[in-house]
Design a protein around this motif. Sequence first.
Motif, PDB file in Angstrom:
ATOM      1  N   ILE A 266       0.851  -1.185   0.000  1.00 24.26           N
ATOM      2  CA  ILE A 266       0.000   0.000   0.000  1.00 24.26           C
ATOM      3  C   ILE A 266       0.893   1.243   0.000  1.00 24.26           C
ATOM      4  O   ILE A 266       2.071   1.166   0.355  1.00 24.26           O
ATOM      5  CB  ILE A 266      -0.930   0.034   1.229  1.00 24.26           C
ATOM      6  N   PRO A 267       0.351   2.405  -0.411  1.00 24.26           N
ATOM      7  CA  PRO A 267       1.175   3.621  -0.377  1.00 24.26           C
ATOM      8  C   PRO A 267       1.615   3.957   1.050  1.00 24.26           C
ATOM      9  O   PRO A 267       0.816   3.901   1.992  1.00 24.26           O
ATOM     10  CB  PRO A 267       0.237   4.701  -0.918  1.00 24.26           C
ATOM     11  N   VAL A 268       2.886   4.277   1.185  1.00 25.87           N
ATOM     12  CA  VAL A 268       3.436   4.770   2.448  1.00 25.87           C
ATOM     13  C   VAL A 268       4.223   6.038   2.128  1.00 25.87           C
ATOM     14  O   VAL A 268       5.005   6.061   1.179  1.00 25.87           O
ATOM     15  CB  VAL A 268       4.353   3.734   3.123  1.00 25.87           C
ATOM     16  N   VAL A 269       3.988   7.074   2.922  1.00 25.87           N
ATOM     17  CA  VAL A 269       4.753   8.319   2.804  1.00 25.87           C
ATOM     18  C   VAL A 269       5.349   8.617   4.166  1.00 25.87           C
ATOM     19  O   VAL A 269       4.627   8.695   5.169  1.00 25.87           O
ATOM     20  CB  VAL A 269       3.885   9.493   2.325  1.00 25.87           C
ATOM     21  N   ALA A 270       6.666   8.763   4.238  1.00 26.20           N
ATOM     22  CA  ALA A 270       7.377   9.016   5.488  1.00 26.20           C
ATOM     23  C   ALA A 270       7.857  10.465   5.548  1.00 26.20           C
ATOM     24  O   ALA A 270       7.755  11.218   4.578  1.00 26.20           O
ATOM     25  CB  ALA A 270       8.562   8.058   5.613  1.00 26.20           C
ATOM     26  N   ASP A 271       8.374  10.833   6.714  1.00 28.74           N
ATOM     27  CA  ASP A 271       8.993  12.146   6.933  1.00 28.74           C
ATOM     28  C   ASP A 271       8.042  13.308   6.666  1.00 28.74           C
ATOM     29  O   ASP A 271       8.456  14.376   6.201  1.00 28.74           O
ATOM     30  CB  ASP A 271      10.254  12.301   6.079  1.00 28.74           C
ATOM     31  N   LEU A 272       6.764  13.119   6.962  1.00 27.77           N
ATOM     32  CA  LEU A 272       5.818  14.221   6.860  1.00 27.77           C
ATOM     33  C   LEU A 272       5.946  15.122   8.089  1.00 27.77           C
ATOM     34  O   LEU A 272       6.312  14.654   9.174  1.00 27.77           O
ATOM     35  CB  LEU A 272       4.390  13.679   6.745  1.00 27.77           C
ATOM     36  N   PRO A 273       5.653  16.417   7.951  1.00 30.24           N
ATOM     37  CA  PRO A 273       5.933  17.359   9.038  1.00 30.24           C
ATOM     38  C   PRO A 273       4.844  17.419  10.104  1.00 30.24           C
ATOM     39  O   PRO A 273       4.189  18.439  10.300  1.00 30.24           O
ATOM     40  CB  PRO A 273       6.062  18.691   8.294  1.00 30.24           C
ATOM     41  N   PHE A 274       4.660  16.313  10.818  1.00 25.91           N
ATOM     42  CA  PHE A 274       3.791  16.341  11.987  1.00 25.91           C
ATOM     43  C   PHE A 274       4.410  15.447  13.051  1.00 25.91           C
ATOM     44  O   PHE A 274       5.117  14.491  12.751  1.00 25.91           O
ATOM     45  CB  PHE A 274       2.352  15.917  11.644  1.00 25.91           C
ATOM     46  N   GLY A 275       4.152  15.784  14.309  1.00 27.60           N
ATOM     47  CA  GLY A 275       4.722  15.019  15.410  1.00 27.60           C
ATOM     48  C   GLY A 275       5.246  15.922  16.506  1.00 27.60           C
ATOM     49  O   GLY A 275       4.802  17.059  16.669  1.00 27.60           O
ATOM     50  N   HIS A 276       6.245  15.418  17.239  1.00 22.27           N
ATOM     51  CA  HIS A 276       6.729  16.087  18.436  1.00 22.27           C
ATOM     52  C   HIS A 276       7.900  17.029  18.222  1.00 22.27           C
ATOM     53  O   HIS A 276       8.352  17.661  19.173  1.00 22.27           O
ATOM     54  CB  HIS A 276       7.146  15.023  19.477  1.00 22.27           C
ATOM     55  N   ASP A 277       8.426  17.125  17.025  1.00 24.19           N
ATOM     56  CA  ASP A 277       9.659  17.892  16.857  1.00 24.19           C
ATOM     57  C   ASP A 277       9.562  18.827  15.667  1.00 24.19           C
ATOM     58  O   ASP A 277       9.007  18.465  14.631  1.00 24.19           O
ATOM     59  CB  ASP A 277      10.838  16.934  16.668  1.00 24.19           C
ATOM     60  N   LYS A 278      10.082  20.028  15.818  1.00 24.90           N
ATOM     61  CA  LYS A 278      10.237  21.014  14.738  1.00 24.90           C
ATOM     62  C   LYS A 278       8.903  21.599  14.303  1.00 24.90           C
ATOM     63  O   LYS A 278       8.689  22.797  14.385  1.00 24.90           O
ATOM     64  CB  LYS A 278      10.989  20.415  13.549  1.00 24.90           C
ATOM     65  N   CYS A 279       7.991  20.786  13.769  1.00 23.90           N
ATOM     66  CA  CYS A 279       6.680  21.292  13.382  1.00 23.90           C
ATOM     67  C   CYS A 279       5.663  20.170  13.474  1.00 23.90           C
ATOM     68  O   CYS A 279       5.985  18.996  13.330  1.00 23.90           O
ATOM     69  CB  CYS A 279       6.700  21.893  11.976  1.00 23.90           C
ATOM     70  N   ASN A 280       4.425  20.569  13.734  1.00 27.80           N
ATOM     71  CA  ASN A 280       3.345  19.610  13.923  1.00 27.80           C
ATOM     72  C   ASN A 280       2.143  20.083  13.122  1.00 27.80           C
ATOM     73  O   ASN A 280       1.206  20.682  13.661  1.00 27.80           O
ATOM     74  CB  ASN A 280       3.004  19.478  15.411  1.00 27.80           C
ATOM     75  N   ALA A 281       2.196  19.837  11.814  1.00 32.33           N
ATOM     76  CA  ALA A 281       1.142  20.297  10.917  1.00 32.33           C
ATOM     77  C   ALA A 281      -0.201  19.712  11.317  1.00 32.33           C
ATOM     78  O   ALA A 281      -0.343  18.498  11.502  1.00 32.33           O
ATOM     79  CB  ALA A 281       1.476  19.897   9.483  1.00 32.33           C
ATOM     80  N   ALA A 282      -1.198  20.569  11.463  1.00 30.67           N
ATOM     81  CA  ALA A 282      -2.532  20.124  11.864  1.00 30.67           C
ATOM     82  C   ALA A 282      -3.134  19.207  10.810  1.00 30.67           C
ATOM     83  O   ALA A 282      -3.039  19.462   9.601  1.00 30.67           O
ATOM     84  CB  ALA A 282      -3.429  21.331  12.094  1.00 30.67           C
ATOM     85  N   LEU A 283      -3.765  18.141  11.283  1.00 30.46           N
ATOM     86  CA  LEU A 283      -4.409  17.161  10.419  1.00 30.46           C
ATOM     87  C   LEU A 283      -5.845  16.938  10.888  1.00 30.46           C
ATOM     88  O   LEU A 283      -6.082  16.794  12.087  1.00 30.46           O
ATOM     89  CB  LEU A 283      -3.664  15.823  10.466  1.00 30.46           C
ATOM     90  N   PRO A 284      -6.805  16.881   9.959  1.00 31.45           N
ATOM     91  CA  PRO A 284      -8.174  16.582  10.362  1.00 31.45           C
ATOM     92  C   PRO A 284      -8.344  15.089  10.628  1.00 31.45           C
ATOM     93  O   PRO A 284      -7.874  14.259   9.849  1.00 31.45           O
ATOM     94  CB  PRO A 284      -9.001  17.029   9.159  1.00 31.45           C
ATOM     95  N   VAL A 285      -8.994  14.757  11.701  1.00 33.71           N
ATOM     96  CA  VAL A 285      -9.294  13.359  12.020  1.00 33.71           C
ATOM     97  C   VAL A 285     -10.643  13.003  11.394  1.00 33.71           C
ATOM     98  O   VAL A 285     -11.650  13.653  11.665  1.00 33.71           O
ATOM     99  CB  VAL A 285      -9.367  13.137  13.541  1.00 33.71           C
ATOM    100  N   GLY A 286     -10.635  11.992  10.510  1.00 29.98           N
ATOM    101  CA  GLY A 286     -11.897  11.512   9.960  1.00 29.98           C
ATOM    102  C   GLY A 286     -12.334  12.150   8.672  1.00 29.98           C
ATOM    103  O   GLY A 286     -13.483  12.015   8.274  1.00 29.98           O
ATOM    104  N   GLN A 287     -11.434  12.845   7.977  1.00 29.56           N
ATOM    105  CA  GLN A 287     -11.779  13.458   6.698  1.00 29.56           C
ATOM    106  C   GLN A 287     -11.027  12.770   5.563  1.00 29.56           C
ATOM    107  O   GLN A 287      -9.989  12.160   5.761  1.00 29.56           O
ATOM    108  CB  GLN A 287     -11.481  14.950   6.731  1.00 29.56           C
ATOM    109  N   GLU A 288     -11.559  12.905   4.358  1.00 27.45           N
ATOM    110  CA  GLU A 288     -10.998  12.209   3.207  1.00 27.45           C
ATOM    111  C   GLU A 288      -9.690  12.853   2.751  1.00 27.45           C
ATOM    112  O   GLU A 288      -9.592  14.076   2.646  1.00 27.45           O
ATOM    113  CB  GLU A 288     -11.994  12.205   2.047  1.00 27.45           C
TER     114      GLU A 288
END
Length: 303
Positions: A266-288
């Motif tokens: 399946i598609p996997v994308v790593a190193d996206l800018p969200f999490g505990h360090d540097k930046c935590n880009a907001a993500l909607p929970v439950g949206q397409e």
Amino acid sequence: MPAKILPPPLKPGDLLRVIAPSGALREFDSFYQSIEIWRSRGYQIEVPPEITDKWGYLAGNDQNRRQQLAAAWKDPNCRGILCARGGFGSTRILENWHWQPESSTSENPKWLIGFSDITALLWSLYNVGISSVHGPVLTTLANEPDWSCERLFNLVEGRTLEPLQGKGWGNGVATGILLPGNLTVATHLLATPFQPDFAGVILAFEDVSEAPYRIDRMLTQWRLSGNLAQIKGIALGGFTACEPPANVPSFTVDEVLRDRLGDLGIPVVADLPFGHDKCNAALPVGQEVTLDGDKGTLIIRNS
């Protein structure tokens, strides 16, 4: 699986209530700086007097923390709930917790914003049909770069979100319902009443301070549980301070992630800018969303 109900967009003047459902508050400077960021946007922020309570490592006993959440959720004047910090504790208040009946989840949804340990609340709310925000808590927002702060406000105020760019591992493109969270907290929701239906989901995971062998153990549990067979893709954010112990034979965390997730087809994308360090880009929970494993992008489709 259909997308979840999105709460009405926030606007300046709206009342937002602060809760501490997890760990005891320790980072006071950043906490109050983040409140001022919200106030500078025109929001009314209500901070409960018990915000500084401590009960061991928790921000007060379970009943008091549960009552904070209930009071905010049932307040008809409150349009959003800001979580003070993560740590540990939100799973404890899910015992004997119900989002209904006093505030109908279909008629009076409101924003819940947090990440890390708040994953348990985000996923619980997802299970009753409400979208929320996996994004900075009040002890981290003040440390976010400007673009990340603006992204959070764009999300809750109903504006378009820019795609996020990471590193694609291939396997094409998938569209599904985004379910972001902290890997450790999410793993501990498996086989509980709060485990979501993963059919058609794109998981988004991040974590902090977990040695590679513990990441391996958790992802192996996901594999053995059969839940990864139901999902359509995986987005990986930051795995902060997850280096192996010094002078101990080990894989790196990147090697563990590749080993445990790279063969799923399946598609996997790593190193996206969200999490505990540097930046935590907001993500909607439950949206397409659409996850492109070739181009390495995560696109919020209905923003």
